[in-house]
Design a protein around this motif. Structure first.
Motif, PDB file in Angstrom:
ATOM      1  N   GLU A 186       0.794  -1.229   0.000  1.00 48.92           N
ATOM      2  CA  GLU A 186       0.000   0.000   0.000  1.00 48.92           C
ATOM      3  C   GLU A 186       0.829   1.283   0.000  1.00 48.92           C
ATOM      4  OE1 GLU A 186      -3.313   0.612  -0.397  1.00 48.92           O
ATOM      5  OE2 GLU A 186      -3.368  -1.508  -0.901  1.00 48.92           O
ATOM      6  N   ASN A 187       1.947   1.275   0.699  1.00 51.10           N
ATOM      7  CA  ASN A 187       2.731   2.500   0.840  1.00 51.10           C
ATOM      8  C   ASN A 187       4.207   2.192   0.570  1.00 51.10           C
ATOM      9  OD1 ASN A 187       3.350   5.126   1.359  1.00 51.10           O
ATOM     10  ND2 ASN A 187       2.997   5.028   3.557  1.00 51.10           N
ATOM     11  N   PRO A 188       4.572   2.010  -0.699  1.00 49.80           N
ATOM     12  CA  PRO A 188       5.942   1.584  -1.017  1.00 49.80           C
ATOM     13  C   PRO A 188       6.991   2.632  -0.644  1.00 49.80           C
ATOM     14  CG  PRO A 188       4.743   2.133  -3.021  1.00 49.80           C
ATOM     15  CD  PRO A 188       3.760   2.217  -1.897  1.00 49.80           C
ATOM     16  N   SER A 189       8.043   2.178   0.010  1.00 45.55           N
ATOM     17  CA  SER A 189       9.121   3.067   0.455  1.00 45.55           C
ATOM     18  C   SER A 189       9.753   3.817  -0.706  1.00 45.55           C
ATOM     19  CB  SER A 189      10.200   2.278   1.179  1.00 45.55           C
ATOM     20  OG  SER A 189       9.675   1.682   2.331  1.00 45.55           O
ATOM     21  N   ILE A 190       9.866   3.155  -1.839  1.00 42.66           N
ATOM     22  CA  ILE A 190      10.551   3.758  -2.988  1.00 42.66           C
ATOM     23  C   ILE A 190       9.822   5.009  -3.477  1.00 42.66           C
ATOM     24  CG2 ILE A 190       9.407   2.406  -4.780  1.00 42.66           C
ATOM     25  CD1 ILE A 190      13.136   3.022  -4.757  1.00 42.66           C
ATOM     26  N   LEU A 191       8.537   5.131  -3.156  1.00 40.43           N
ATOM     27  CA  LEU A 191       7.760   6.285  -3.614  1.00 40.43           C
ATOM     28  C   LEU A 191       7.528   7.327  -2.521  1.00 40.43           C
ATOM     29  CD1 LEU A 191       5.103   4.476  -5.834  1.00 40.43           C
ATOM     30  CD2 LEU A 191       7.194   5.619  -6.545  1.00 40.43           C
TER      31      LEU A 191
END
Length: 131
Positions: free
Chosen positions: A94-99
């Motif tokens: 849901e909340n990717p670190s890369i973004l």
């Protein structure tokens, strides 16, 4: 607003109404709607909203003949980010670190370059493996 009259006429005919009926239903004086179809009179913004609601279309459709799709107006890089986010979410992240920009702000330019290179290498390795 060239074409508005034709779109209104098409919508009315599909809805099986007479011009006078629409005038009465929307609270216009007799034949006002017909003047809109003949483009003898330009509807106010308030009237455009009433007409759009009545026919279940957008004001954009009435004015321009096509529905508004915000993604068509976005730059390619933003569309790419939206597609990437959708890809992550479709895979349960849901909340990717890369973004998360706030997480990446603390990285140096060399750290970001290294991270980018690692992702690229991984993707290239995956492409080779699939061949």
């Amino acid at each position: 607003m060239k074409g508005l009259g034709q779109r209104l006429e098409n919508l009315r005919e599909r809805s099986d109404y007479k011009q006078k009926e629409i005038s009465a239903l929307l609270g216009f004086t007799t034949n006002v709607y017909g003047m809109y179809e003949r483009e003898e009179r330009t509807p106010s913004l308030e009237t455009l909203v009433k007409l759009a609601d009545f026919f279940h279309v957008s004001v954009d459709y009435l004015l321009r003949g096509k529905e508004y799709h915000p993604s068509e107006e976005l730059p390619t890089d933003i569309l790419d980010l939206k597609r990437l986010l959708k890809l992550y979410r479709n895979n349960g992240i849901e909340n990717p670190s890369i973004l998360r920009v706030e997480d990446l702000n603390s990285l140096s330019a060399s750290d970001l370059a290294f991270l980018d290179k690692m992702v690229k290498l991984y993707l290239d390795k995956d492409k080779v493996a699939k061949k």
